[in-house]
Design an enzyme around this catalytic site. Structure first.
Site, mmCIF file in Angstrom:
data_model
loop_
_atom_site.group_PDB
_atom_site.id
_atom_site.type_symbol
_atom_site.label_atom_id
_atom_site.label_comp_id
_atom_site.label_asym_id
_atom_site.label_seq_id
_atom_site.Cartn_x
_atom_site.Cartn_y
_atom_site.Cartn_z
ATOM 1 C CD GLN A 1 5.408 45.748 6.907
ATOM 2 O OE1 GLN A 1 6.113 46.716 6.673
ATOM 3 N NE2 GLN A 1 4.170 45.656 6.440
ATOM 4 C CD GLN B 1 -0.099 46.406 3.515
ATOM 5 O OE1 GLN B 1 0.995 46.866 3.235
ATOM 6 N NE2 GLN B 1 -1.124 46.520 2.705
ATOM 7 N N GLY C 1 10.553 46.159 0.081
ATOM 8 C CA GLY C 1 11.229 47.264 -0.591
ATOM 9 C C GLY C 1 10.844 48.570 0.085
ATOM 10 C CD GLU D 1 1.450 50.850 1.821
ATOM 11 O OE1 GLU D 1 2.580 50.330 1.721
ATOM 12 O OE2 GLU D 1 0.389 50.226 1.636
ATOM 13 C CE1 TYR E 1 2.071 43.453 -4.146
ATOM 14 C CE2 TYR E 1 2.878 45.681 -4.532
ATOM 15 C CZ TYR E 1 2.629 44.627 -3.673
ATOM 16 O OH TYR E 1 2.943 44.746 -2.344
ATOM 17 N NE ARG F 1 12.988 44.931 -2.066
ATOM 18 C CZ ARG F 1 13.128 45.817 -3.041
ATOM 19 N NH1 ARG F 1 14.319 46.393 -3.227
ATOM 20 N NH2 ARG F 1 12.126 46.118 -3.820
ATOM 21 C CG MET F 2 10.465 38.494 2.414
ATOM 22 S SD MET F 2 8.828 38.050 2.952
ATOM 23 C CE MET F 2 8.042 39.650 2.996
HETATM 24 N N1 BES Z 1 2.344 47.780 1.063
HETATM 25 C C1 BES Z 1 3.378 47.113 0.360
HETATM 26 C C2 BES Z 1 4.154 46.157 1.218
HETATM 27 C C3 BES Z 1 3.337 45.086 1.895
HETATM 28 C C4 BES Z 1 2.220 44.516 1.297
HETATM 29 C C5 BES Z 1 3.702 44.640 3.150
HETATM 30 C C6 BES Z 1 1.482 43.534 1.961
HETATM 31 C C7 BES Z 1 2.963 43.668 3.798
HETATM 32 C C8 BES Z 1 1.849 43.120 3.204
HETATM 33 C C9 BES Z 1 4.335 48.116 -0.289
HETATM 34 O O1 BES Z 1 3.716 49.263 -0.762
HETATM 35 C C10 BES Z 1 4.927 47.458 -1.504
HETATM 36 O O2 BES Z 1 4.185 47.090 -2.359
HETATM 37 N N2 BES Z 1 6.249 47.341 -1.577
HETATM 38 C C11 BES Z 1 6.917 46.814 -2.743
HETATM 39 C C12 BES Z 1 7.394 47.965 -3.580
HETATM 40 C C13 BES Z 1 7.310 47.776 -5.049
HETATM 41 C C14 BES Z 1 6.029 47.233 -5.581
HETATM 42 C C15 BES Z 1 7.699 49.047 -5.781
HETATM 43 C C16 BES Z 1 8.085 45.973 -2.256
HETATM 44 O O3 BES Z 1 8.269 45.850 -1.042
HETATM 45 O O4 BES Z 1 8.800 45.412 -3.050
HETATM 46 ZN ZN ZN Z 2 2.493 48.880 -2.417
#
Ligand code: BES
Ligand code: ZN
Length: 597
Positions: free
Chosen positions: A127, A129, A260, A263, A375, A544-545
């Site tokens: 992971q 990012q 969750g 990408e 978000y 899952r956080m």
């Molecule tokens: N890119 C993110 C996950 C992420 C962001 C990992 C920053 C590490 C650092 C991914 O697209 C995301 O936003 N996942 C969300 C999904 C949800 C908004 C539908 C999640 O993990 O909950």
């Molecule tokens: Zn995202």
């Protein structure tokens, strides 16, 4: 010298690597990757070059001719890691670095067989990012430094490797009992989209351009859950333009995956908590798919512009949802997001600089700054622009935006400049400066309403006055409606109310984790003992956080549940991803009452 990214040693005046050739040998016993990377420049370069590294052991740095290249490894800087400074001789076209990762590499989670569904083979996933690629590969770890890559990944048989790249077949590994998986990623990606997973994996085709990977025990369930993916891709293409990444494959990870979804291009990583058995959680897939345009094609320049990635993707996700399931479904999505936004404003305080869209994260670990603000505030900013310009003009703007900035990484300011060019006057009309640079929620934030939403929130609001839905009424609710109802109930319930809710709504046994966790948060936070077993089960299995944070927070309410939380964390904590463990620790540090151990 100019460093544009507060989270990287990358210097814009220095040579830029354009392509990586990776050779990675996965060693489950030592929890390390034996790595070799060749950085290709495309044309001859020379002089100083600074790379990002964290926890890497370097063995050698050589030019293509094999001559050793002098290097210095700087001191460990908090958050950033260690700068690797190379002195490139005149005419350097490529640099080969031999290295090893640390067992503590944040990018990698090494799972024992017991932490997998099958229980027989180990598993590792990455992971990267936001800034963890540097714990896996020495490179220029900033989104502006896009690279193409090829990779050869050697794994023990019978395991399989997948990457954020196109598969190019396999060949026997260098040692008996090993197999090498080959990959090619022809499109330039920001380093945070490098991704790798190795485990006992199988796949099922879902369409000519999409398949899902998972452990054998989950692959059928996953194939059923995500069967609608091709229609989703087609809808997204209608909105944002052609899908540019060739394949859209997905990987369902073991339950400790801390997000969750992620990408990773050509191979979205997903939590198995999406496998609700009724396709009710595919909005997360819509989100990760939408990143194929917003995020992976048009990328944030640094984490200070993270809202450009996530805000536009949430906006896009809800447009896909609307195209698939109608305006009502999208409004419910916005309402669920509003709850997340309210919770974050409570956590940070509305005046916190972390509630700005354009942040200043110098010296701050992006994992610590992570929240729903980019978000949900970001997507609302775009929805406001959409309403102000009108949908037709805005849809054209978004397609122009993607076409103009594809395969580049941009700042909030570049976004506004382009907005002004294409939709003159709109930025001023929506007060874009206060959206970007001021904390809190601007007064002109768009409101999303529907009759159904009003009904559900009104019914929940009348709970204290004795209003209860009938069993028949409830049985007709969609999962998102059930979730909204629960979200609007009081947080503290007496045991009789908890008992009633669980019996009539059938909550504790749910397979939909959004509903389950919302319920467990209310019930555990209300010290309702009948759910303690289920809470333990969820917190032990799932990393899952998004679920760990509210559950551990709710358990902080009472002495008895605080003790339960500590007991669960002592057992489950070592199985959480490092980043998730830190989140739980920070939640538990705020527990009041008896001193924590
Ligand atoms: N890119 C993110 C996950 C992420 C962001 C990992 C920053 C590490 C650092 C991914 O697209 C995301 O936003 N996942 C969300 C999904 C949800 C908004 C539908 C999640 O993990 O909950
Ligand atoms: Zn995202």
């Amino acid at each position: 010298m100019s460093c544009l990214d507060p989270h990287s040693f990358f210097d814009t005046d220095q040579p830029l690597a354009r392509r990586l050739s990776l050779k990675l040998v996965i060693d489950f016993e030592r929890k390390i990757i034996d790595g070799a990377v060749v950085l290709h420049f495309g044309s001859p370069v020379d002089g100083l070059m600074d790379l990002d590294t964290k926890g890497l052991t370097l063995r050698s740095v050589r030019s293509s001719g094999g001559a050793l290249i002098p290097f210095e490894l700087g001191d460990d800087v908090p958050v950033l890691g260690r700068r690797l400074r190379l002195h490139l001789p005149v005419g350097t076209r490529e640099v080969a670095i031999d290295y090893q990762t640390s067992p503590e590499a944040v990018a990698l989670q090494w799972l024992t067989p017991a932490q997998t569904e099958g229980g027989r083979h180990p598993f590792v996933f990455s992971q990267c990012q936001a800034i963890h690629a540097r714990t896996m590969v020495p490179l220029q770890d900033t989104p502006r430094a896009r690279v193409t890559y090829e990779a050869e990944v050697t794994v023990p048989e019978p395991l399989a490797a997948v990457m954020s790249a196109g598969p190019k077949g396999t060949r026997p590994g260098p040692r008996p009992g090993t197999r090498a998986f080959l990959f090619e990623m022809p499109q330039p990606i920001p380093p945070y989209l490098l991704a790798l997973a190795v485990g006992d994996l199988q796949s099922r085709d879902l369409s000519p351009r999409s398949r899902v990977w998972a452990e054998p025990a989950t692959v059928e369930k996953a194939a059923w859950e995500f069967a609608g993916i091709e229609e989703m891709i087609t809808r997204a293409e209608g909105l944002f333009g052609r899908y540019e990444w060739d394949r859209y494959d997905m990987l369902v990870l073991p339950p400790s995956f801390p997000y969750g979804g992620m990408e990773n291009p050509r191979m979205t990583f997903l939590t198995p908590t999406l496998l609700a058995g009724d396709r009710s959680l595919v909005d997360v897939v819509a989100h990760e798919l939408a990143h194929s345009w917003t995020g992976n094609l048009v990328t944030n320049a640094t984490m200070d512009h993270f809202w450009l990635n996530e805000g536009s993707t949430v906006w896009a996700e809800r447009r896909i949802l609307e195209a698939l399931h109608g305006a009502e479904a999208a409004v419910l999505g916005w309402a669920i997001g509003q709850r997340a936004l309210d919770t974050e404003f409570e956590r940070f305080g509305a005046g916190s600089p972390l509630t700005r869209l354009r942040t200043d994260l110098r010296g701050v670990d992006p994992d610590d700054a992570f929240s729903s603000i980019p978000y949900e505030k970001g997507s609302r900013f775009l929805a406001l622009i959409e309403r102000t310009a009108g949908r037709e003009r805005f849809d054209r703007f978004i397609r122009d935006y993607i076409a103009r900035f594809r395969f580049t990484s941009i700042t909030s300011e570049e976004f506004i400049t382009f907005l002004e060019e294409k939709l003159p006057g709109v930025a001023a009309e929506v007060h874009s400066d206060s959206w970007l640079y001021e904390p809190g929620m601007p007064a002109n934030a768009p409101v999303f309403r529907s009759e159904r939403l009003e009904e559900l929130t009104a019914l929940a609001g009348r709970w204290a006055g004795g209003a209860r839905p009938s069993k028949e009424q409830v049985s007709g609710w969609k999962p998102s409606e059930m979730l909204i109802y629960l979200q609007h109930l009081p947080r503290l319930m007496d045991p009789a109310s908890c008992e009633w809710l669980d019996r009539v709504l059938g909550l504790t046994g749910r397979g939909n984790y959004e509903i389950l966790v919302e319920w467990l948060t209310i019930a555990a936070g209300s010290d309702y003992e009948p759910v303690f077993g289920r809470v333990r089960e969820v917190l032990t299995r799932v990393g899952r956080m998004k679920y760990l944070r509210p559950l551990y927070k709710a358990l902080g309410n009472q002495p008895r549940t605080r003790a339960l939380a500590r007991e669960i964390f002592a057992k489950a904590g070592p199985g959480y991803h490092g980043v998730a463990r830190r989140v739980v620790e920070s939640v538990m540090e705020k527990y009041s009452g008896e001193a924590s151990r």
